[in-house]
Design a protein around this motif. Sequence first.
Motif, mmCIF file in Angstrom:
data_model
loop_
_atom_site.group_PDB
_atom_site.id
_atom_site.type_symbol
_atom_site.label_atom_id
_atom_site.label_comp_id
_atom_site.label_asym_id
_atom_site.label_seq_id
_atom_site.Cartn_x
_atom_site.Cartn_y
_atom_site.Cartn_z
ATOM 1 N N SER A 2 0.810 -1.225 -0.011
ATOM 2 C CA SER A 2 0.093 0.000 -0.096
ATOM 3 C C SER A 2 0.771 1.354 0.128
ATOM 4 C CB SER A 2 -1.039 0.169 1.066
ATOM 5 O OG SER A 2 -0.069 -0.187 2.194
ATOM 6 N N THR A 3 0.206 2.327 -0.374
ATOM 7 C CA THR A 3 0.949 3.733 -0.388
ATOM 8 C C THR A 3 0.964 4.017 1.024
ATOM 9 O OG1 THR A 3 -0.950 4.938 -0.871
ATOM 10 C CG2 THR A 3 -0.133 4.151 -2.637
ATOM 11 N N PHE A 4 1.750 5.067 1.162
ATOM 12 C CA PHE A 4 1.509 5.829 2.457
ATOM 13 C C PHE A 4 0.272 6.442 3.027
ATOM 14 C CE2 PHE A 4 2.143 9.930 5.025
ATOM 15 C CZ PHE A 4 2.578 9.357 6.306
ATOM 16 N N GLY A 5 -0.353 7.081 1.922
ATOM 17 C CA GLY A 5 -1.676 7.598 2.243
ATOM 18 C C GLY A 5 -2.784 6.303 2.534
ATOM 19 N N GLU A 6 -2.719 5.111 1.864
ATOM 20 C CA GLU A 6 -3.649 4.050 2.240
ATOM 21 C C GLU A 6 -3.116 3.692 3.596
ATOM 22 O OE1 GLU A 6 -4.010 2.684 -2.584
ATOM 23 O OE2 GLU A 6 -2.372 1.809 -1.319
ATOM 24 N N GLU A 7 -2.085 3.463 4.026
ATOM 25 C CA GLU A 7 -1.898 2.983 5.073
ATOM 26 C C GLU A 7 -2.355 3.758 6.259
ATOM 27 O OE1 GLU A 7 -0.094 -0.085 7.816
ATOM 28 O OE2 GLU A 7 -0.880 0.105 5.928
ATOM 29 N N ARG A 38 -6.016 3.173 6.705
ATOM 30 C CA ARG A 38 -6.431 1.757 7.021
ATOM 31 C C ARG A 38 -5.956 2.096 8.785
ATOM 32 N NH1 ARG A 38 -3.955 -2.302 9.283
ATOM 33 N NH2 ARG A 38 -1.759 -1.432 9.121
ATOM 34 N N LEU A 39 -4.881 2.611 9.042
ATOM 35 C CA LEU A 39 -4.472 2.676 10.559
ATOM 36 C C LEU A 39 -5.310 3.558 11.061
ATOM 37 C CD1 LEU A 39 -0.652 2.985 10.313
ATOM 38 C CD2 LEU A 39 -1.828 0.732 11.201
ATOM 39 N N ARG A 40 -5.834 4.733 10.693
ATOM 40 C CA ARG A 40 -6.689 5.544 11.406
ATOM 41 C C ARG A 40 -8.225 4.852 11.479
ATOM 42 N NH1 ARG A 40 -10.863 8.270 9.370
ATOM 43 N NH2 ARG A 40 -10.194 7.934 7.149
ATOM 44 N N LYS A 41 -8.723 3.974 10.644
ATOM 45 C CA LYS A 41 -9.865 3.375 10.567
ATOM 46 C C LYS A 41 -9.767 2.295 11.403
ATOM 47 C CE LYS A 41 -11.857 4.617 6.238
ATOM 48 N NZ LYS A 41 -12.555 4.245 4.872
ATOM 49 N N LYS A 42 -8.603 1.686 11.521
ATOM 50 C CA LYS A 42 -8.566 0.644 12.557
ATOM 51 C C LYS A 42 -8.754 1.005 14.057
ATOM 52 C CE LYS A 42 -4.917 -2.805 14.186
ATOM 53 N NZ LYS A 42 -3.664 -3.190 13.732
#
Length: 114
Positions: free
Chosen positions: A2-7, A10-14
């Motif tokens: 994944s890209t930096f933004g996608e990660e 993902r982490l924020r939603k987690k």
Amino acid sequence: MSTFGEEIRRLRKKKKITQSELAAAIETDFTYISKIENDRVIHSPSEAVIKKMAEVLDTDEEELLLLAKKVPQNLKNTIVEDDLAVNFLRVIPKFNQIQRQKVQEIIKDAEKNN
């Protein structure tokens, strides 16, 4: 991968936090978080901002820095100060797949023992 933004997304939603909550925690504007998550920033955030993000998102700051294509300061210091690291970086592009696998095994072993 994944890209930096996608990660970041993902982490924020987690963590179940909003873009606004993340922005407030790292003292920036939520529109900047939106641009990061959508890979619309011209330059990735500074090392300091990425470290704050890592803390808020409970993740490894070095991994985020590398995903943002930034070299963490401690790795810069190692590269400058350690002759073995410098020599290794010079020759690794020439490694074949077997040599790369051996290095991966050495790294895994070192991580287990530290």
